[in-house]
Design a protein around this motif. Structure first.
Motif, PDB file in Angstrom:
ATOM      1  N   ARG A 100      79.556  31.843 100.606  1.00  0.00           N
ATOM      2  CA  ARG A 100      79.105  32.141 101.962  1.00  0.00           C
ATOM      3  C   ARG A 100      78.058  33.243 101.898  1.00  0.00           C
ATOM      4  O   ARG A 100      78.048  34.054 100.980  1.00  0.00           O
ATOM      5  N   PHE A 101      77.197  33.261 102.900  1.00  0.00           N
ATOM      6  CA  PHE A 101      76.382  34.432 103.185  1.00  0.00           C
ATOM      7  C   PHE A 101      77.124  35.157 104.299  1.00  0.00           C
ATOM      8  O   PHE A 101      77.720  34.519 105.161  1.00  0.00           O
ATOM      9  N   ALA A 102      77.089  36.480 104.302  1.00  0.00           N
ATOM     10  CA  ALA A 102      77.795  37.212 105.348  1.00  0.00           C
ATOM     11  C   ALA A 102      77.031  38.469 105.726  1.00  0.00           C
ATOM     12  O   ALA A 102      76.314  39.051 104.911  1.00  0.00           O
ATOM     13  N   ILE A 103      77.217  38.871 106.975  1.00  0.00           N
ATOM     14  CA  ILE A 103      76.685  40.126 107.504  1.00  0.00           C
ATOM     15  C   ILE A 103      77.872  40.908 108.030  1.00  0.00           C
ATOM     16  O   ILE A 103      78.715  40.351 108.739  1.00  0.00           O
ATOM     17  N   TYR A 104      77.927  42.197 107.687  1.00  0.00           N
ATOM     18  CA  TYR A 104      78.996  43.049 108.201  1.00  0.00           C
ATOM     19  C   TYR A 104      78.391  44.347 108.718  1.00  0.00           C
ATOM     20  O   TYR A 104      77.631  45.006 108.011  1.00  0.00           O
ATOM     21  N   ASP A 105      78.719  44.691 109.943  1.00  0.00           N
ATOM     22  CA  ASP A 105      78.243  45.943 110.550  1.00  0.00           C
ATOM     23  C   ASP A 105      79.311  47.001 110.283  1.00  0.00           C
ATOM     24  O   ASP A 105      80.366  46.994 110.908  1.00  0.00           O
ATOM     25  N   PHE A 106      79.006  47.883 109.346  1.00  0.00           N
ATOM     26  CA  PHE A 106      79.982  48.856 108.841  1.00  0.00           C
ATOM     27  C   PHE A 106      79.795  50.206 109.519  1.00  0.00           C
ATOM     28  O   PHE A 106      78.757  50.842 109.392  1.00  0.00           O
ATOM     29  N   ASP A 107      80.807  50.625 110.267  1.00  0.00           N
ATOM     30  CA  ASP A 107      80.803  51.944 110.904  1.00  0.00           C
ATOM     31  C   ASP A 107      81.514  52.936 109.997  1.00  0.00           C
ATOM     32  O   ASP A 107      82.546  52.616 109.416  1.00  0.00           O
ATOM     33  N   PHE A 108      80.963  54.140 109.905  1.00  0.00           N
ATOM     34  CA  PHE A 108      81.588  55.168 109.058  1.00  0.00           C
ATOM     35  C   PHE A 108      81.194  56.547 109.559  1.00  0.00           C
ATOM     36  O   PHE A 108      80.306  56.685 110.404  1.00  0.00           O
ATOM     37  N   THR A 146      79.816  60.314 108.344  1.00  0.00           N
ATOM     38  CA  THR A 146      79.173  61.039 107.242  1.00  0.00           C
ATOM     39  C   THR A 146      80.054  62.223 106.849  1.00  0.00           C
ATOM     40  O   THR A 146      81.048  62.518 107.523  1.00  0.00           O
ATOM     41  N   ALA A 147      79.665  62.923 105.804  1.00  0.00           N
ATOM     42  CA  ALA A 147      80.409  64.112 105.367  1.00  0.00           C
ATOM     43  C   ALA A 147      80.458  65.158 106.470  1.00  0.00           C
ATOM     44  O   ALA A 147      81.383  65.967 106.527  1.00  0.00           O
ATOM     45  N   GLU A 148      79.477  65.121 107.369  1.00  0.00           N
ATOM     46  CA  GLU A 148      79.429  66.070 108.486  1.00  0.00           C
ATOM     47  C   GLU A 148      80.116  65.512 109.733  1.00  0.00           C
ATOM     48  O   GLU A 148      79.929  66.018 110.836  1.00  0.00           O
ATOM     49  N   ASP A 149      80.891  64.421 109.561  1.00  0.00           N
ATOM     50  CA  ASP A 149      81.595  63.767 110.673  1.00  0.00           C
ATOM     51  C   ASP A 149      80.672  63.192 111.746  1.00  0.00           C
ATOM     52  O   ASP A 149      81.007  63.157 112.927  1.00  0.00           O
ATOM     53  N   VAL A 150      79.504  62.739 111.314  1.00  0.00           N
ATOM     54  CA  VAL A 150      78.575  62.087 112.234  1.00  0.00           C
ATOM     55  C   VAL A 150      78.801  60.568 112.128  1.00  0.00           C
ATOM     56  O   VAL A 150      78.733  60.019 111.029  1.00  0.00           O
ATOM     57  N   PRO A 151      79.084  59.896 113.253  1.00  0.00           N
ATOM     58  CA  PRO A 151      79.272  58.440 113.185  1.00  0.00           C
ATOM     59  C   PRO A 151      77.953  57.729 112.878  1.00  0.00           C
ATOM     60  O   PRO A 151      76.935  58.015 113.489  1.00  0.00           O
ATOM     61  N   LYS A 152      78.004  56.815 111.922  1.00  0.00           N
ATOM     62  CA  LYS A 152      76.832  56.026 111.532  1.00  0.00           C
ATOM     63  C   LYS A 152      77.255  54.592 111.339  1.00  0.00           C
ATOM     64  O   LYS A 152      78.433  54.280 111.279  1.00  0.00           O
ATOM     65  N   SER A 153      76.259  53.742 111.157  1.00  0.00           N
ATOM     66  CA  SER A 153      76.513  52.323 110.942  1.00  0.00           C
ATOM     67  C   SER A 153      75.467  51.787 109.973  1.00  0.00           C
ATOM     68  O   SER A 153      74.314  52.216 110.010  1.00  0.00           O
ATOM     69  N   ARG A 154      75.861  50.883 109.113  1.00  0.00           N
ATOM     70  CA  ARG A 154      74.948  50.212 108.192  1.00  0.00           C
ATOM     71  C   ARG A 154      75.239  48.716 108.217  1.00  0.00           C
ATOM     72  O   ARG A 154      76.394  48.307 108.252  1.00  0.00           O
ATOM     73  N   ILE A 155      74.183  47.923 108.184  1.00  0.00           N
ATOM     74  CA  ILE A 155      74.341  46.473 108.163  1.00  0.00           C
ATOM     75  C   ILE A 155      74.293  46.003 106.714  1.00  0.00           C
ATOM     76  O   ILE A 155      73.286  46.172 106.028  1.00  0.00           O
ATOM     77  N   PHE A 156      75.422  45.439 106.281  1.00  0.00           N
ATOM     78  CA  PHE A 156      75.545  44.904 104.931  1.00  0.00           C
ATOM     79  C   PHE A 156      75.266  43.407 104.927  1.00  0.00           C
ATOM     80  O   PHE A 156      75.752  42.683 105.795  1.00  0.00           O
ATOM     81  N   TYR A 157      74.516  42.989 103.933  1.00  0.00           N
ATOM     82  CA  TYR A 157      74.317  41.564 103.654  1.00  0.00           C
ATOM     83  C   TYR A 157      75.109  41.272 102.393  1.00  0.00           C
ATOM     84  O   TYR A 157      74.957  41.963 101.391  1.00  0.00           O
ATOM     85  N   ILE A 158      75.958  40.265 102.444  1.00  0.00           N
ATOM     86  CA  ILE A 158      76.822  39.961 101.308  1.00  0.00           C
ATOM     87  C   ILE A 158      76.637  38.509 100.892  1.00  0.00           C
ATOM     88  O   ILE A 158      76.740  37.595 101.727  1.00  0.00           O
ATOM     89  N   LEU A 159      76.357  38.317  99.616  1.00  0.00           N
ATOM     90  CA  LEU A 159      76.370  36.973  99.044  1.00  0.00           C
ATOM     91  C   LEU A 159      77.738  36.814  98.387  1.00  0.00           C
ATOM     92  O   LEU A 159      78.036  37.462  97.384  1.00  0.00           O
ATOM     93  N   TRP A 160      78.576  35.997  98.997  1.00  0.00           N
ATOM     94  CA  TRP A 160      79.930  35.747  98.502  1.00  0.00           C
ATOM     95  C   TRP A 160      79.879  34.500  97.631  1.00  0.00           C
ATOM     96  O   TRP A 160      79.582  33.412  98.105  1.00  0.00           O
ATOM     97  N   SER A 161      80.116  34.669  96.345  1.00  0.00           N
ATOM     98  CA  SER A 161      80.051  33.563  95.392  1.00  0.00           C
ATOM     99  C   SER A 161      81.223  33.685  94.422  1.00  0.00           C
ATOM    100  O   SER A 161      81.065  34.166  93.296  1.00  0.00           O
ATOM    101  N   PRO A 162      82.427  33.291  94.870  1.00  0.00           N
ATOM    102  CA  PRO A 162      83.618  33.483  94.037  1.00  0.00           C
ATOM    103  C   PRO A 162      83.551  32.697  92.727  1.00  0.00           C
ATOM    104  O   PRO A 162      82.936  31.629  92.669  1.00  0.00           O
ATOM    105  N   ASP A 163      84.186  33.256  91.710  1.00  0.00           N
ATOM    106  CA  ASP A 163      84.174  32.635  90.380  1.00  0.00           C
ATOM    107  C   ASP A 163      84.636  31.180  90.395  1.00  0.00           C
ATOM    108  O   ASP A 163      84.145  30.369  89.636  1.00  0.00           O
TER     109      ASP A 163
END
Length: 144
Positions: free
Chosen positions: A71-79, A81-98
């Motif tokens: 599968r191709f996948a997109i995940y919007d990851f909220d986290f 920072t070390a300074e407790d600032v909320p951020k988000s990053r969009i991950f693109y994932i190529l899922w290719s299981p063995d």
């Protein structure tokens, strides 16, 4: 019905317009937590597979990825920072299981770059062959 964008020169696979529409909803409007994309049964077009709303957990996302297929996948990851600032990053994932079929792995690998370019705004990228490579810790490591 949406029209397809141009077929990928290397694999001949088209990207359904709905893929970009849903990605834009995730990126701009923050309507979704994740989206998975699948190759249609003929291997001719990439289409939307599953969509998780903002309330879905990371476990919901990882369990939506099949154990024996790509599968191709997109995940919007909220986290925070070390300074407790909320951020988000969009991950693109190529899922290719063995244990995915070789043809499927080849088709997804050959379509990967073209598909990625269709989704403007990806911030981080992962390629995974098993669940440990897309663990929550793996994502957290990438955003530091």
């Amino acid at each position: 019905m949406f029209h397809c964008s141009q077929a990928n020169a290397s694999s001949g696979v088209a990207v359904h317009d709905d893929c970009k529409l849903k990605f834009n909803e995730l990126q701009s409007k923050r309507m979704h937590r994740f989206i998975t994309f699948v190759m249609d049964t003929k291997g001719k077009e990439i289409i939307v597979d599953k969509i998780g709303d903002r309330a879905t957990s990371y476990d919901d996302f990882t369990s939506s990825l099949p154990e024996g297929d790509c599968r191709f996948a997109i995940y919007d990851f909220d986290f925070l920072t070390a300074e407790d600032v909320p951020k988000s990053r969009i991950f693109y994932i190529l899922w290719s299981p063995d244990n995915a079929k070789v043809r499927s792995k080849m088709l997804y690998a050959s379509s990967n770059e073209k598909f990625k370019k269709e989704l403007n705004g990806i911030q981080l990228e992962l390629q995974a062959t098993d669940a440990s490579e897309i663990s929550l810790d793996a994502l957290k490591d990438r955003v530091r």
